[in-house]
Write a protein that holds these residues in place. Structure first.
Motif: not given
Length: 541
Positions: A88-102, A108-111, A132-135
């Motif tokens: 998961y990752r938090q995003c503007k106004g919500g949250i996103r989910f996936a079975e895989n981080g990729f 623009g994501d960073n280590w 990845i710091s944001s995931i």
């Protein structure tokens, strides 16, 4: 059954649509067997957040759910070992989910610098972190609650309180053995109920764990079992596996996964897609199952007389070492209490180092490990705190990751030795019963002898580590180690990695930034290079 012409490579990873409920896997609520389509209703029936956690705590199985509640909250959880993964990752106004981080990777994501260091040592990232710091990855035994006004909260539901019923009713060693046998059989019955007549393919080695699954299915007279083994030709594990299968009457297939046509893979897009599917930015890949899973899924697997089913459920044997207590190799862990720093140093010495670290990196890594231990229950015995690490970190992110090999090619999996009721009992046993896999290996030898699948060279780990010779060796090792030549990273290579990893070895050596000391460490380095290329930002080394 599929044929070779039916085989289609899997689609790329994608996000989970959280406008509707999501579920994966299966569970047992007592005797009720619920599969994917019934999981959301089971969890949506929770009267509130506490009931949601209680439901997660009291079931066994391999599952994941993401639910959108009527009040706008989103609840998510995975099973006690995160065998079904959620990122998961938090995003503007919500949250996103996936079975895989990729699937969540954005420009623009960073280590995450600390996660990279931890990965170099262990081949996975710590806690909820990814490379990845944001995931983030939802940790094993945790549930996530997202409130539009309050953000993300993680809560543990898989606590050591589950051991309390056993702690108050201490069993003798013989009683504990008999109870473990009973629970292994009950676990097999749950597996058979889940299989429901479907063919099962068992990756069988010469070790105790996959043999336990073979023994149990034979005892329960399950009629559709096929066994496979892979690696380099005529390796000892495959020879023993063939004998076990023959004695139990199961068809057996050896797959040569190190033949010449298997070696040019590091720039093959199918393999790179497979690697991303397996790893998700939080774990390393396994190569050895790639060829076996591809051949099985394509419908081309046969042993000359029997075609192996391409629609089978694959039964990985991983978890048995941990079920038995192979991580309990140090007598210090039998103490009532050890500090997080002491536990971190024991963990650091627990397995081969995988990389050469300078003193500053080593101290930083020890500090990261100690911090993890501070997040666990403080009043439990030292060995349980140590095993909590294995339950939340090592098992879900490393051992169980091989399940993704088969799932990538569209094969279903079920891991018998992941059964929560079985593990809860095993983990509840006293340190002396579990030290060096004592009780599990004793039970295995007894059952295998009864059924004719025991061998004279079967390992007795507890006997080895309690011998006077072993104790003397452990005492003198720190003093002589600086004067001993360093072992080749290919030492003990039964699979044939020295051959199949030559392209990986060349690329890591040519890069020059890494210092791997093991086969696993070499894999960790090469994988980080692939992520670096995908991210487009230099590794923080």
């Amino acid at each position: 059954m599929k044929t070779a012409s039916d085989f289609v490579p899997p689609i790329p990873v994608k996000e989970i649509d959280i406008t509707t409920d999501y579920s994966a896997g299966y569970l047992f609520d007592h005797n009720d067997h619920l599969t994917t389509d019934k999981l959301p209703a089971f969890f949506q029936a929770a009267s509130g957040w506490d009931d949601f956690l209680s439901r997660a705590r009291n079931i066994t199985g391999e599952w994941a759910v993401v639910l959108r509640r009527s009040d706008g909250e989103i609840w998510a959880a995975t099973d006690h070992r995160s065998s079904q993964r959620l990122y998961y990752r938090q995003c503007k106004g919500g949250i996103r989910f996936a079975e895989n981080g990729f699937a969540l990777l954005d420009e623009g994501d960073n280590w995450d610098d600390e996660a990279v260091l931890f990965f170099l040592r262990w081949g996975y990232t710590q806690g909820e972190r990814t490379l990845i710091s944001s995931i983030s990855k939802l940790p094993a035994g945790h549930a996530l609650r997202f409130r539009p006004e309050g953000g993300i909260t993680l809560e543990v539901y898989d606590t050591t309180a589950r051991y309390a019923p056993f702690d108050s009713h201490q069993l003798s060693y013989q009683e504990a053995k008999e109870e473990l046998k009973r629970r292994l059989l009950r676990t097999g019955e749950r597996l058979v109920a889940h299989l429901d007549g479907r063919p099962a393919v068992l990756p069988l080695s010469g070790g105790y764990d996959s043999r336990m699954i073979a023994y149990t299915l034979h005892r329960l007279q399950y009629p559709h079992v096929y066994c496979i083994s892979y690696g380099k030709e005529n390796n000892p594990d495959s020879r023993k596996a063939a004998q076990i299968a023959a004695r139990l009457g199961f068809p057996f297939l050896y797959i040569n996964s190190v033949s010449a046509d298997c070696l040019d893979y590091t720039h093959d897009e199918v393999f790179l897609s497979y690697m991303r599917h397996m790893t998700g930015l939080s774990s390393c890949y396994y190569y050895q199952e790639f060829q076996a899973a591809k051949k099985l899924a394509s419908g081309t697997a046969h042993n000359g007389s029997t075609a192996f089913p391409s629609d089978a459920v694959v039964l990985p044997g991983h978890q048995g070492d941990d079920l038995g207590g192979s991580q309990l190799m140090t007598r210090m862990l039998g103490r009532k209490h050890l500090s997080p720093d002491q536990l971190s140093r024991i963990l650091y010495r627990h397995k081969q180092q995988n990389q050469t670290f300078d003193p500053k990196e080593r101290e930083r890594l020890l500090s990261l490990q100690a911090h993890l231990f501070t997040t666990y229950v403080g009043s439990q015995s030292a060995y349980r705190t140590f095993e909590q690490y294995m339950q939340w970190e090592n098992i879900p992110k490393y051992m169980l990751n091989s399940q993704q090999s088969w799932r990538y090619f569209g094969l279903d999996t079920a891991c018998m030795l992941l059964d929560k009721e079985l593990l809860d009992f095993a983990y509840s046993l006293p340190f002396e019963y579990r030290y060096g896999k004592r009780i599990y290996d004793d039970v295995c030898r007894e059952l295998y002898t009864e059924s004719g699948i025991a061998f004279a060279d079967d390992l007795d780990l507890h006997g080895i580590i309690t011998s006077p010779a072993y104790r003397v060796k452990q005492l003198i090792k720190p003093f002589v180690r600086p004067f001993l030549p360093r072992h080749s990273i290919w030492k003990g290579d039964l699979i044939g990695f020295e051959r199949i990893m030559q392209p990986v070895f060349r690329e890591v050596t040519q890069d020059g930034r890494f210092h791997p000391t093991s086969i696993n460490g070499l894999s960790f380095c090469w994988y980080l290079l692939q992520v670096e290329q995908r991210l487009g930002k230099r590794l923080p080394l």
